[in-house]
Design a protein around this motif. Structure first.
Motif, PDB file in Angstrom:
ATOM      1  N   ALA A 291       0.849  -1.187   0.000  1.00  0.00           N
ATOM      2  CA  ALA A 291       0.000   0.000   0.000  1.00  0.00           C
ATOM      3  C   ALA A 291       0.884   1.236   0.000  1.00  0.00           C
ATOM      4  O   ALA A 291       2.025   1.197   0.478  1.00  0.00           O
ATOM      5  CB  ALA A 291      -0.924   0.019   1.208  1.00  0.00           C
ATOM      6  N   VAL A 292       0.333   2.315  -0.536  1.00  0.00           N
ATOM      7  CA  VAL A 292       1.019   3.600  -0.554  1.00  0.00           C
ATOM      8  C   VAL A 292       0.292   4.526   0.421  1.00  0.00           C
ATOM      9  O   VAL A 292      -0.933   4.634   0.393  1.00  0.00           O
ATOM     10  CB  VAL A 292       1.014   4.206  -1.974  1.00  0.00           C
TER      11      VAL A 292
ATOM     12  N   VAL B  42      -4.420   6.479   2.194  1.00  0.00           N
ATOM     13  CA  VAL B  42      -3.863   5.132   2.101  1.00  0.00           C
ATOM     14  C   VAL B  42      -4.560   4.434   0.950  1.00  0.00           C
ATOM     15  O   VAL B  42      -5.790   4.446   0.866  1.00  0.00           O
ATOM     16  CB  VAL B  42      -4.110   4.321   3.396  1.00  0.00           C
ATOM     17  N   MET B  43      -3.781   3.829   0.055  1.00  0.00           N
ATOM     18  CA  MET B  43      -4.396   3.070  -1.027  1.00  0.00           C
ATOM     19  C   MET B  43      -3.532   1.882  -1.411  1.00  0.00           C
ATOM     20  O   MET B  43      -2.310   1.923  -1.260  1.00  0.00           O
ATOM     21  CB  MET B  43      -4.695   3.946  -2.242  1.00  0.00           C
ATOM     22  N   HIS B  44      -4.210   0.820  -1.864  1.00  0.00           N
ATOM     23  CA  HIS B  44      -3.488  -0.341  -2.353  1.00  0.00           C
ATOM     24  C   HIS B  44      -2.586   0.084  -3.506  1.00  0.00           C
ATOM     25  O   HIS B  44      -2.937   0.972  -4.290  1.00  0.00           O
ATOM     26  CB  HIS B  44      -4.464  -1.415  -2.861  1.00  0.00           C
ATOM     27  N   GLU B  45      -1.435  -0.558  -3.605  1.00  0.00           N
ATOM     28  CA  GLU B  45      -0.480  -0.224  -4.657  1.00  0.00           C
ATOM     29  C   GLU B  45      -1.097  -0.355  -6.048  1.00  0.00           C
ATOM     30  O   GLU B  45      -0.837   0.475  -6.927  1.00  0.00           O
ATOM     31  CB  GLU B  45       0.748  -1.136  -4.545  1.00  0.00           C
TER      32      GLU B  45
ATOM     33  N   PHE C 168      -3.060   2.731  -6.757  1.00  0.00           N
ATOM     34  CA  PHE C 168      -2.128   3.840  -6.939  1.00  0.00           C
ATOM     35  C   PHE C 168      -1.496   3.794  -8.317  1.00  0.00           C
ATOM     36  O   PHE C 168      -1.450   4.794  -9.036  1.00  0.00           O
ATOM     37  CB  PHE C 168      -1.042   3.794  -5.860  1.00  0.00           C
ATOM     38  N   ASN C 169      -1.018   2.616  -8.730  1.00  0.00           N
ATOM     39  CA  ASN C 169      -0.386   2.474 -10.047  1.00  0.00           C
ATOM     40  C   ASN C 169      -1.379   2.730 -11.175  1.00  0.00           C
ATOM     41  O   ASN C 169      -1.025   3.368 -12.175  1.00  0.00           O
ATOM     42  CB  ASN C 169       0.237   1.090 -10.198  1.00  0.00           C
ATOM     43  N   SER C 170      -2.598   2.264 -11.035  1.00  0.00           N
ATOM     44  CA  SER C 170      -3.616   2.495 -12.063  1.00  0.00           C
ATOM     45  C   SER C 170      -3.926   3.976 -12.225  1.00  0.00           C
ATOM     46  O   SER C 170      -4.129   4.452 -13.341  1.00  0.00           O
ATOM     47  CB  SER C 170      -4.911   1.753 -11.719  1.00  0.00           C
TER      48      SER C 170
END
Length: 89
Positions: free
Chosen positions: A3-4, A77-80, A83-85
């Motif tokens: 997560a980021v 906070v977000m799942h990687e 974030f990548n999408s």
């Protein structure tokens, strides 16, 4: 699973300590941190390993969001994967 975590706001003592303290309580490992201070603006991005997260991801995220509110910061906070999408060209 990663997560980021992003933190933005006025610089104050203890931001990094409080965010990482919540991560440690939830068994979230901090893998990488980048932070900068421009005048009095604090900006930080953390990459964390949430594969050992104790409890619900939503509860972990809410705890950090509440910390941000109490410190006049924006903490997200977000799942990687999300974030990548969001950041693909």
């Amino acid at each position: 699973m990663r997560a980021v975590i992003t933190v933005i706001g006025k610089d104050t003592v203890g931001i990094l300590a409080k965010v990482t303290g919540i991560c440690a309580e939830a068994n979230v490992n901090v893998m990488d941190v980048t932070q900068t201070i421009v005048q009095d603006l604090f900006a930080m991005t953390m990459l964390t390993d949430i594969s050992g997260l104790q409890g619900e991801f939503g509860a972990f995220s809410d705890k950090l969001t509440n910390l941000g509110t109490s410190m006049n910061l924006q903490i997200h906070v977000m799942h990687e994967d999300i974030f990548n999408s969001m950041h693909r060209i």
